[in-house]
Design an enzyme around this catalytic site. Structure first.
Site, PDB file in Angstrom:
ATOM      1  N   GLY A   1       0.802  -1.279   0.055  1.00 34.25           N
ATOM      2  CA  GLY A   1      -0.083   0.025  -0.172  1.00 34.25           C
ATOM      3  C   GLY A   1       0.725   1.295   0.137  1.00 34.25           C
ATOM      4  N   THR A   2       2.018   1.329   0.774  1.00 39.89           N
ATOM      5  CA  THR A   2       2.602   2.536   0.808  1.00 39.89           C
ATOM      6  C   THR A   2       3.306   2.878  -0.404  1.00 39.89           C
ATOM      7  OG1 THR A   2       3.260   1.905   3.195  1.00 39.89           O
ATOM      8  CG2 THR A   2       4.734   3.500   1.929  1.00 39.89           C
TER       9      THR A   2
ATOM     10  N   HIS B   1      -1.630  -7.917   2.306  1.00 43.32           N
ATOM     11  CA  HIS B   1      -1.676  -8.517   3.707  1.00 43.32           C
ATOM     12  C   HIS B   1      -2.925  -7.717   4.512  1.00 43.32           C
ATOM     13  CE1 HIS B   1       0.035  -4.840   6.196  1.00 43.32           C
ATOM     14  NE2 HIS B   1       0.308  -4.504   4.913  1.00 43.32           N
TER      15      HIS B   1
ATOM     16  N   THR C   1      12.577  -7.185  -9.871  1.00 40.30           N
ATOM     17  CA  THR C   1      12.067  -8.694 -10.123  1.00 40.30           C
ATOM     18  C   THR C   1      10.688  -8.857  -9.374  1.00 40.30           C
ATOM     19  OG1 THR C   1      14.544  -9.168 -10.233  1.00 40.30           O
ATOM     20  CG2 THR C   1      12.985 -10.935  -9.710  1.00 40.30           C
TER      21      THR C   1
ATOM     22  N   ASN D   1      -8.504   4.138   8.085  1.00 42.63           N
ATOM     23  CA  ASN D   1      -7.868   2.912   8.632  1.00 42.63           C
ATOM     24  C   ASN D   1      -7.987   2.992  10.255  1.00 42.63           C
ATOM     25  OD1 ASN D   1      -6.054   5.189   7.799  1.00 42.63           O
ATOM     26  ND2 ASN D   1      -4.512   3.983   9.324  1.00 42.63           N
TER      27      ASN D   1
ATOM     28  N   CYS E   1       0.572   2.165  12.285  1.00 43.93           N
ATOM     29  CA  CYS E   1       1.540   2.667  11.753  1.00 43.93           C
ATOM     30  C   CYS E   1       2.099   3.804  12.878  1.00 43.93           C
ATOM     31  CB  CYS E   1       1.692   3.181  10.261  1.00 43.93           C
ATOM     32  SG  CYS E   1       0.854   2.039   9.397  1.00 43.93           S
TER      33      CYS E   1
HETATM   34  N1  PLP Z   1      -3.034   3.174   3.337  1.00 41.01           N
HETATM   35  C1  PLP Z   1      -3.777   2.537   4.395  1.00 41.01           C
HETATM   36  C2  PLP Z   1      -5.144   3.362   4.718  1.00 41.01           C
HETATM   37  C3  PLP Z   1      -3.498   1.731   5.492  1.00 41.01           C
HETATM   38  O1  PLP Z   1      -4.314   1.244   6.510  1.00 41.01           O
HETATM   39  C4  PLP Z   1      -2.147   1.233   5.376  1.00 41.01           C
HETATM   40  C5  PLP Z   1      -1.436   0.262   6.201  1.00 41.01           C
HETATM   41  O2  PLP Z   1      -1.719   0.418   7.646  1.00 41.01           O
HETATM   42  C6  PLP Z   1      -1.402   1.748   4.354  1.00 41.01           C
HETATM   43  C7  PLP Z   1      -1.716   2.476   3.243  1.00 41.01           C
HETATM   44  C8  PLP Z   1      -0.130   1.140   3.918  1.00 41.01           C
HETATM   45  O3  PLP Z   1      -0.191  -0.338   3.353  1.00 41.01           O
HETATM   46  P1  PLP Z   1       1.270  -1.395   3.342  1.00 41.01           P
HETATM   47  O4  PLP Z   1       1.276  -1.617   4.910  1.00 41.01           O
HETATM   48  O5  PLP Z   1       0.900  -2.220   2.437  1.00 41.01           O
HETATM   49  O6  PLP Z   1       2.585  -0.265   3.143  1.00 41.01           O
END
Ligand code: PLP
Length: 382
Positions: free
Chosen positions: A72-73, A202, A238, A152, A325
């Protein structure tokens, strides 16, 4: 008993995902299509494309619009910086919200330093943005709108379809961070008029370190990673083949079992909320209806989140304070600040996030421990 109620942070891999992706570590470990003469490489390619289709089906996109990333990041970074880089010469404005995940907020901070400007929408006490305000903020300099699908921390689901309509009418690229919603609630990029969408495996019982960015065909975005020609030259490196195939399986399961999963999780959530109603001084944050099925965010009068986390942890129960996070940060959550909960509750707020592996017995145990804890803590508190 060990009770994991932090499913918004990460989830346990589904056994079927593990089964499908494990052979790509030991037997089928070649890179896809590196050699047309290798049956292994061809099979890896075919399986990877099957996974791409499964991920695209989850959001009603076409296979070619899915680009695999590390999560996601990365997808959020690419969406924001990739669009900004594509407007490098003329720069421009981006519209977003103050309650985005730090992957979006930090990317916005970077593009600001590059000379772009960022306008933040207001959110109401439930964390909801107003599509009319989006319309008002758009100018002829706007290059991107980025609004998360669901938050989140507090679980509020934003009016993505309405914002998408405005973005389409004004011909502005629209990104949504669907990391918390993909494979949990329905997503249709056509109906929602979304151009870019971030996902992470995940969060829906797939492996860690793999995600995807949906890029609508025709949207101009600068590639994020320089290097080889993987992902049609848009994302070098890769391929994480086992991860990608695991994500495909998780997406397939998520789509086919979504209704059942939502119903079961909602039953557990409603049961918890009914019990919470009987305890004085518990306030539920986020939207009362438009919220993620598995999310409960509460502020507890007179009980610090850290104390509650420690107490629950000692009893084998895992919940979180705010978002995963920001758990290590000592500053109050930017989301709680934005929805203006009373300041004395900033550090009294916990998130309980349910997942498909949670059982009624686990919830009953959690509630007993939680209720006893609150009573004891309030009794001994000076
Ligand atoms: N965006 C949201 C809304 C999230 O809740 C998260 C993870 O907590 C992320 C992005 C980041 O995703 P990743 O953990 O796959 O980098």
């Amino acid at each position: 008993m060990y009770v994991y109620l932090n499913n918004a942070a990460t989830t346990r891999v589904d056994g079927r995902v593990l089964y499908r992706f494990s052979k790509f570590f030991r037997n089928l470990y070649e890179n896809p299509m590196t050699s047309v003469y290798s049956p292994g490489a061809k099979e890896v390619e075919a399986e990877m494309e099957k996974a791409r289709k499964e991920v695209s089906d989850l959001i009603n996109a076409s296979r070619k619009e899915i680009y695999f990333t590390s999560g996601g990041t990365e997808s959020d970074n690419w969406a924001i910086k990739g669009i900004a880089l594509n407007h490098w010469e003329e720069k421009g404005e981006i519209i977003s919200t103050p309650i985005e995940h730090s992957a979006v907020l930090s990317s916005l901070k970077t593009v600001r330093e590059w000379g772009f400007s960022v306008k933040f929408l207001h959110v109401d006490k439930f964390g909801m943005v107003d599509p009319d305000e989006v319309r008002k903020l758009i100018t002829n300099k706007t290059i991107l709108i980025s609004v998360m699908h669901a938050n989140n921390e507090i679980g509020t689901i934003e009016p993505i379809k309405e914002i998408g309509e405005i973005a389409r009418e004004k011909e502005i690229i629209f990104h949504t961070d669907a990391v918390q919603t993909a494979a949990h609630i329905p997503i249709d990029v056509e109906e929602m008029n979304v151009d870019l969408l971030s996902m992470s495996a995940h969060k829906f019982y797939g492996p860690k370190g793999v995600g995807a960015l949906y890029i609508r065909e025709g949207v101009k975005i600068t590639p994020f990673m320089d290097g080889g020609h993987q992902e049609r030259g848009f994302r070098a490196g890769t391929h994480n083949v086992p991860g990608i195939i695991g994500m495909g399986e998780a997406a397939k399961i998520g789509l086919s079992e979504m209704d059942k999963e939502m119903k079961e999780i909602l039953e557990l959530k409603n049961y918890i909320l009914e019990r919470f109603e009987k305890i004085e001084g518990i306030y539920v944050n986020g939207h009362p209806e438009k919220r993620l099925p598995g999310n409960i965010n509460i502020s507890i009068e007179g009980v610090k989140a850290e104390t509650m986390l420690l107490y629950l942890g000692l009893n084998g129960i895992i919940v979180s304070a705010g978002s995963a996070c920001s758990a290590k940060e000592k500053t109050p959550s930017h989301v709680l600040k934005a929805i203006e909960i009373p300041e004395d509750l900033y550090y009294n707020t916990i998130r309980i996030s349910l997942g498909k592996f949670n059982t009624f017995e686990e919830i009953e145990y959690f509630l007993e421990v939680f209720e006893t804890g609150i009573k004891e803590y309030r009794r001994i508190k000076p």
